[in-house]
Motif scaffolding. Structure first.
Motif, mmCIF file in Angstrom:
data_model
loop_
_atom_site.group_PDB
_atom_site.id
_atom_site.type_symbol
_atom_site.label_atom_id
_atom_site.label_comp_id
_atom_site.label_asym_id
_atom_site.label_seq_id
_atom_site.Cartn_x
_atom_site.Cartn_y
_atom_site.Cartn_z
ATOM 1 N N ILE A 1 0.873 -1.171 0.000
ATOM 2 C CA ILE A 1 0.000 0.000 0.000
ATOM 3 C C ILE A 1 0.908 1.218 0.000
ATOM 4 O O ILE A 1 1.406 1.648 1.041
ATOM 5 C CB ILE A 1 -0.953 -0.008 1.214
ATOM 6 C CG1 ILE A 1 -1.782 -1.295 1.222
ATOM 7 C CG2 ILE A 1 -1.870 1.207 1.183
ATOM 8 C CD1 ILE A 1 -2.640 -1.473 2.461
ATOM 9 N N LYS A 2 1.149 1.770 -1.179
ATOM 10 C CA LYS A 2 2.229 2.725 -1.377
ATOM 11 C C LYS A 2 1.819 4.196 -1.327
ATOM 12 O O LYS A 2 2.661 5.065 -1.129
ATOM 13 C CB LYS A 2 2.893 2.456 -2.729
ATOM 14 C CG LYS A 2 3.496 1.062 -2.851
ATOM 15 C CD LYS A 2 4.102 0.862 -4.233
ATOM 16 C CE LYS A 2 4.709 -0.523 -4.384
ATOM 17 N NZ LYS A 2 5.302 -0.721 -5.735
ATOM 18 N N PHE A 3 0.548 4.505 -1.504
ATOM 19 C CA PHE A 3 0.122 5.895 -1.673
ATOM 20 C C PHE A 3 0.586 6.774 -0.502
ATOM 21 O O PHE A 3 0.290 6.493 0.661
ATOM 22 C CB PHE A 3 -1.390 5.980 -1.809
ATOM 23 C CG PHE A 3 -1.885 7.382 -2.063
ATOM 24 C CD1 PHE A 3 -1.926 7.891 -3.345
ATOM 25 C CD2 PHE A 3 -2.286 8.195 -1.010
ATOM 26 C CE1 PHE A 3 -2.364 9.194 -3.584
ATOM 27 C CE2 PHE A 3 -2.720 9.481 -1.234
ATOM 28 C CZ PHE A 3 -2.760 9.984 -2.521
ATOM 29 N N GLY A 4 1.305 7.842 -0.825
ATOM 30 C CA GLY A 4 1.731 8.799 0.193
ATOM 31 C C GLY A 4 2.681 8.241 1.228
ATOM 32 O O GLY A 4 2.856 8.839 2.294
ATOM 33 N N SER A 5 3.323 7.109 0.950
ATOM 34 C CA SER A 5 4.182 6.455 1.942
ATOM 35 C C SER A 5 5.632 6.889 1.781
ATOM 36 O O SER A 5 6.203 6.809 0.693
ATOM 37 C CB SER A 5 4.090 4.934 1.783
ATOM 38 O OG SER A 5 5.082 4.295 2.573
ATOM 39 N N LEU B 1 7.428 14.211 0.158
ATOM 40 C CA LEU B 1 5.966 14.191 0.044
ATOM 41 C C LEU B 1 5.316 15.448 0.609
ATOM 42 O O LEU B 1 4.174 15.769 0.274
ATOM 43 C CB LEU B 1 5.407 12.954 0.759
ATOM 44 C CG LEU B 1 5.684 11.614 0.048
ATOM 45 C CD1 LEU B 1 5.406 10.453 0.993
ATOM 46 C CD2 LEU B 1 4.840 11.501 -1.200
ATOM 47 N N GLY B 2 6.011 16.133 1.472
ATOM 48 C CA GLY B 2 5.440 17.344 2.063
ATOM 49 C C GLY B 2 4.152 17.040 2.817
ATOM 50 O O GLY B 2 4.066 16.056 3.560
ATOM 51 N N ASP B 3 3.118 17.879 2.598
ATOM 52 C CA ASP B 3 1.856 17.663 3.310
ATOM 53 C C ASP B 3 1.016 16.537 2.697
ATOM 54 O O ASP B 3 -0.114 16.285 3.137
ATOM 55 C CB ASP B 3 1.036 18.958 3.391
ATOM 56 C CG ASP B 3 0.663 19.505 2.021
ATOM 57 O OD1 ASP B 3 0.970 18.847 1.009
ATOM 58 O OD2 ASP B 3 0.062 20.590 1.980
ATOM 59 N N LYS B 4 1.572 15.845 1.686
ATOM 60 C CA LYS B 4 0.891 14.684 1.101
ATOM 61 C C LYS B 4 1.264 13.388 1.831
ATOM 62 O O LYS B 4 0.769 12.312 1.498
ATOM 63 C CB LYS B 4 1.266 14.534 -0.379
ATOM 64 C CG LYS B 4 0.924 15.738 -1.245
ATOM 65 C CD LYS B 4 -0.570 15.965 -1.332
ATOM 66 C CE LYS B 4 -0.873 17.110 -2.295
ATOM 67 N NZ LYS B 4 -2.334 17.400 -2.357
ATOM 68 N N LEU B 5 2.126 13.505 2.834
ATOM 69 C CA LEU B 5 2.590 12.331 3.567
ATOM 70 C C LEU B 5 1.453 11.654 4.326
ATOM 71 O O LEU B 5 0.710 12.294 5.070
ATOM 72 C CB LEU B 5 3.687 12.733 4.559
ATOM 73 C CG LEU B 5 4.151 11.653 5.546
ATOM 74 C CD1 LEU B 5 4.840 10.509 4.807
ATOM 75 C CD2 LEU B 5 5.092 12.259 6.592
ATOM 76 N N VAL B 6 1.317 10.347 4.121
ATOM 77 C CA VAL B 6 0.382 9.518 4.881
ATOM 78 C C VAL B 6 1.224 8.494 5.641
ATOM 79 O O VAL B 6 2.007 7.756 5.035
ATOM 80 C CB VAL B 6 -0.618 8.793 3.956
ATOM 81 C CG1 VAL B 6 -1.567 7.930 4.780
ATOM 82 C CG2 VAL B 6 -1.399 9.796 3.113
ATOM 83 N N TYR B 7 1.095 8.466 6.958
ATOM 84 C CA TYR B 7 1.939 7.574 7.759
ATOM 85 C C TYR B 7 1.640 6.105 7.462
ATOM 86 O O TYR B 7 0.509 5.735 7.122
ATOM 87 C CB TYR B 7 1.751 7.875 9.245
ATOM 88 C CG TYR B 7 2.247 9.260 9.627
ATOM 89 C CD1 TYR B 7 3.598 9.580 9.542
ATOM 90 C CD2 TYR B 7 1.352 10.237 10.050
ATOM 91 C CE1 TYR B 7 4.053 10.852 9.878
ATOM 92 C CE2 TYR B 7 1.804 11.509 10.388
ATOM 93 C CZ TYR B 7 3.156 11.805 10.297
ATOM 94 O OH TYR B 7 3.596 13.066 10.621
ATOM 95 N N ASP B 8 2.667 5.278 7.616
ATOM 96 C CA ASP B 8 2.536 3.866 7.267
ATOM 97 C C ASP B 8 1.702 3.073 8.278
ATOM 98 O O ASP B 8 0.998 2.136 7.910
ATOM 99 C CB ASP B 8 3.920 3.212 7.145
ATOM 100 C CG ASP B 8 4.645 3.636 5.879
ATOM 101 O OD1 ASP B 8 3.958 4.053 4.926
ATOM 102 O OD2 ASP B 8 5.880 3.536 5.833
ATOM 103 N N TYR C 1 8.331 6.876 -1.349
ATOM 104 C CA TYR C 1 8.492 8.161 -2.028
ATOM 105 C C TYR C 1 9.185 9.173 -1.117
ATOM 106 O O TYR C 1 9.056 9.113 0.110
ATOM 107 C CB TYR C 1 7.130 8.715 -2.455
ATOM 108 C CG TYR C 1 6.303 7.758 -3.283
ATOM 109 C CD1 TYR C 1 6.636 7.487 -4.603
ATOM 110 C CD2 TYR C 1 5.192 7.120 -2.726
ATOM 111 C CE1 TYR C 1 5.887 6.604 -5.371
ATOM 112 C CE2 TYR C 1 4.430 6.236 -3.480
ATOM 113 C CZ TYR C 1 4.785 5.977 -4.793
ATOM 114 O OH TYR C 1 4.043 5.096 -5.546
ATOM 115 N N GLU C 2 9.885 10.121 -1.730
ATOM 116 C CA GLU C 2 10.562 11.172 -0.982
ATOM 117 C C GLU C 2 9.873 12.519 -1.226
ATOM 118 O O GLU C 2 9.110 12.678 -2.179
ATOM 119 C CB GLU C 2 12.033 11.262 -1.414
ATOM 120 C CG GLU C 2 12.845 10.003 -1.111
ATOM 121 C CD GLU C 2 14.286 10.134 -1.559
ATOM 122 O OE1 GLU C 2 14.611 11.145 -2.220
ATOM 123 O OE2 GLU C 2 15.077 9.223 -1.251
#
Length: 200
Positions: A166-170, A177-184, A174-175
């Motif tokens: 499940i990769k989205f915003g991870s 990500l800024g405010d698009k970061l979703v915690y794992d 990805y590097e």
């Protein structure tokens, strides 16, 4: 001869009762049970529910020894967003290939491997969590409340979604990500209501 027959019947009855005590199955009631999820991102969090598909716990000599449960991923919803359009957008995204791919993987499953008791009502459970056909070991604490013919099981487990593709915003994939970061880490709170299965 009658006395001998009664003795034999008594032994058989005792053996049946003893065998039942050795291993007892409790089956979950999906309509009474509840599973909740919480996902966090840099700018906040979302939470909701997932329906229980099925579940059972096995007790040996009055102690939890095994079992499993399945979650209906198609049923995943969000309960913190009140705007209908925004709510649907998030839920559709969670069901998509970016997250849980529910069309291809409609069920997630947890299977108990081992149980270690901390007290009469609290134990540590280790098992295998399968999501999107990927399986990883996970350990968490659970509380078990035993009633006459019912067990109430409560637990919270946290899993690393990056281990399930499940990769989205991870940030694991990805590097910058800024405010698009979703915690794992995703938290799953489980409340299972299980009834004792009567011997057939």
């Amino acid at each position: 001869m009658m006395r001998s027959l009664l003795v034999i019947l008594g032994v058989i009855y005792s053996f049946v009762v003893y065998s039942q005590d050795l291993q007892t199955k409790y089956v979950a009631d999906p309509s009474a049970s509840k599973i909740e999820w919480t996902g966090k991102k840099l700018t906040g969090e979302h939470y909701g529910e997932i329906k229980l598909s099925s579940g059972e716990l096995i007790f040996s000599k009055q102690k939890l020894s095994g079992g499993s449960f399945e979650m209906d991923m198609v049923s995943i919803n969000c309960t913190d967003i009140t705007d209908a359009k925004s709510n649907k957008r998030l839920v559709d995204h969670l069901k998509s290939e970016d997250f849980f791919s529910v069309r291809r993987f409609p069920l997630s499953r947890f299977t108990i491997i081992s149980v270690s008791y901390k007290s009469d009502n609290e134990c540590e459970i280790t098992g295998q969590l399968t999501i999107k056909d990927k399986t990883n070991a996970i350990t968490f604490s659970a509380k078990l409340l035993r009633e006459t013919d019912k067990i109430v099981a409560n637990a919270t487990m946290s899993f690393d979604r990056s281990k399930y593709d499940i990769k989205f915003g991870s940030q694991s994939f990805y590097e910058n990500l800024g405010d698009k970061l979703v915690y794992d880490d995703v938290d799953i709170t489980i409340n299972l209501i299980l009834k004792r299965e009567e011997p057939k």
